[in-house]
Design a protein around this motif. Structure first.
Motif, PDB file in Angstrom:
ATOM      1  N   MET A   1       8.840 -13.291  19.409  1.00 32.12           N
ATOM      2  CA  MET A   1       7.851 -14.196  18.860  1.00 32.12           C
ATOM      3  C   MET A   1       6.688 -14.325  19.836  1.00 32.12           C
ATOM      4  O   MET A   1       6.893 -14.465  21.031  1.00 32.12           O
ATOM      5  N   THR A   2       5.485 -14.277  19.292  1.00 31.78           N
ATOM      6  CA  THR A   2       4.299 -14.411  20.118  1.00 31.78           C
ATOM      7  C   THR A   2       3.528 -15.657  19.692  1.00 31.78           C
ATOM      8  O   THR A   2       3.568 -16.066  18.534  1.00 31.78           O
ATOM      9  N   ALA A  64       2.845 -19.821  16.840  1.00 28.75           N
ATOM     10  CA  ALA A  64       3.842 -18.801  17.150  1.00 28.75           C
ATOM     11  C   ALA A  64       4.217 -18.111  15.853  1.00 28.75           C
ATOM     12  O   ALA A  64       4.407 -18.764  14.824  1.00 28.75           O
ATOM     13  N   HIS A  65       4.305 -16.793  15.927  1.00 24.17           N
ATOM     14  CA  HIS A  65       4.589 -15.991  14.739  1.00 24.17           C
ATOM     15  C   HIS A  65       5.905 -15.252  14.913  1.00 24.17           C
ATOM     16  O   HIS A  65       6.217 -14.791  16.000  1.00 24.17           O
ATOM     17  N   ASP A  66       6.623 -15.125  13.833  1.00 24.54           N
ATOM     18  CA  ASP A  66       7.842 -14.321  13.801  1.00 24.54           C
ATOM     19  C   ASP A  66       7.793 -13.517  12.510  1.00 24.54           C
ATOM     20  O   ASP A  66       7.830 -14.100  11.424  1.00 24.54           O
ATOM     21  N   GLY A  67       7.649 -12.227  12.639  1.00 20.54           N
ATOM     22  CA  GLY A  67       7.543 -11.399  11.442  1.00 20.54           C
ATOM     23  C   GLY A  67       6.305 -11.707  10.626  1.00 20.54           C
ATOM     24  O   GLY A  67       6.315 -11.612   9.410  1.00 20.54           O
ATOM     25  N   ARG A  69       4.963 -14.626  10.143  1.00 22.56           N
ATOM     26  CA  ARG A  69       5.002 -15.989   9.598  1.00 22.56           C
ATOM     27  C   ARG A  69       4.873 -16.992  10.737  1.00 22.56           C
ATOM     28  O   ARG A  69       5.462 -16.810  11.805  1.00 22.56           O
ATOM     29  N   VAL A  71       5.885 -19.958  12.781  1.00 22.85           N
ATOM     30  CA  VAL A  71       7.151 -20.683  12.943  1.00 22.85           C
ATOM     31  C   VAL A  71       7.052 -21.784  13.993  1.00 22.85           C
ATOM     32  O   VAL A  71       8.032 -22.490  14.233  1.00 22.85           O
ATOM     33  N   ALA A  99      13.887 -21.510  13.153  1.00 23.14           N
ATOM     34  CA  ALA A  99      13.514 -20.764  14.365  1.00 23.14           C
ATOM     35  C   ALA A  99      13.926 -21.522  15.632  1.00 23.14           C
ATOM     36  O   ALA A  99      13.608 -21.091  16.738  1.00 23.14           O
ATOM     37  N   ARG A 102      16.030 -20.997  20.113  1.00 22.95           N
ATOM     38  CA  ARG A 102      15.728 -19.715  20.762  1.00 22.95           C
ATOM     39  C   ARG A 102      14.682 -19.848  21.858  1.00 22.95           C
ATOM     40  O   ARG A 102      14.110 -18.857  22.302  1.00 22.95           O
ATOM     41  N   LEU A 104      11.710 -21.309  21.688  1.00 25.09           N
ATOM     42  CA  LEU A 104      10.317 -21.268  21.250  1.00 25.09           C
ATOM     43  C   LEU A 104       9.559 -22.539  21.626  1.00 25.09           C
ATOM     44  O   LEU A 104       8.393 -22.467  22.041  1.00 25.09           O
ATOM     45  N   ARG A 107       8.541 -22.205  25.173  1.00 18.95           N
ATOM     46  CA  ARG A 107       7.472 -21.210  25.337  1.00 18.95           C
ATOM     47  C   ARG A 107       6.131 -21.782  24.879  1.00 18.95           C
ATOM     48  O   ARG A 107       5.105 -21.558  25.528  1.00 18.95           O
TER      49      ARG A 107
END
Length: 173
Positions: A1-2, A64-67, A69, A71, A99, A102, A104, A107
């Motif tokens: 995730m970025t 923050a994006h995951d795939g 989307r 999140v 999400a 993990r 996030l 981060r």
């Protein structure tokens, strides 16, 4: 995730996803300024209201994006008074329920703290519902508890709850 900082145009482009995240947070019991049941159209308009703040440099939002989307989010709000330009308020740290667990949230918190340092901010502050899971995150990340205000904000279900205030000196602060 970025996690990426959104400019005003990107905020407009992501407003629907950001609204979904905020609805999920409130549905999950997060005290982030809204009451349940949450009117999605109201949330979309709330996010659209942030566009001028971001464009004017009065706030910053990271997503923050995951795939592809959204999140998670975190934001900073910068005061406009000359005697307070050294500080910023950390706002809307949210992670979608599916999400969580993990790292996030940590981060996103780190991203906001590092951006504050880069912007010359030496003091960050925030408020969070007393007893919420977020308190553990802030304490473990080195934030200092300043105190508790009773009956400060209503929970998503309308019950008045205490709020804990936290602050953190950034690098060089």
């Amino acid at each position: 995730m970025t996690a990426t900082r959104l400019d005003a145009g990107q905020l407009v482009d992501r407003v629907e996803e950001l609204a979904d995240l905020l609805v999920d947070a409130v549905d999950g019991g997060a005290s982030v300024g809204f009451l349940a049941p949450l009117d999605r159209a109201e949330v979309v308009e709330w996010w659209r209201g942030r566009v001028s703040e971001v464009a004017g440099g009065r706030s910053a939002v990271w997503a923050a994006h995951d795939g592809g989307r959204v999140v998670g989010t975190v934001g900073l709000v910068f005061p406009d008074k000359a005697n307070s330009r050294h500080r910023a308020e950390l706002v809307k740290l949210m992670v979608h329920r599916d999400a969580r667990g993990r790292g996030l949230g940590r981060r996103l918190l780190t991203v906001a703290e590092q951006a504050a340092v880069a912007a010359g901010i030496t003091l960050l502050h925030l408020d969070t519902e007393t007893g919420s899971p977020a308190e553990h995150l802030y304490r473990s990340a080195g934030w200092t508890r300043a105190g508790v205000i009773p009956d400060y904000a209503a929970s998503p279900h309308g019950v008045l709850r205490p709020t804990t205030l936290y602050y953190k000196h950034t690098a060089g602060g």
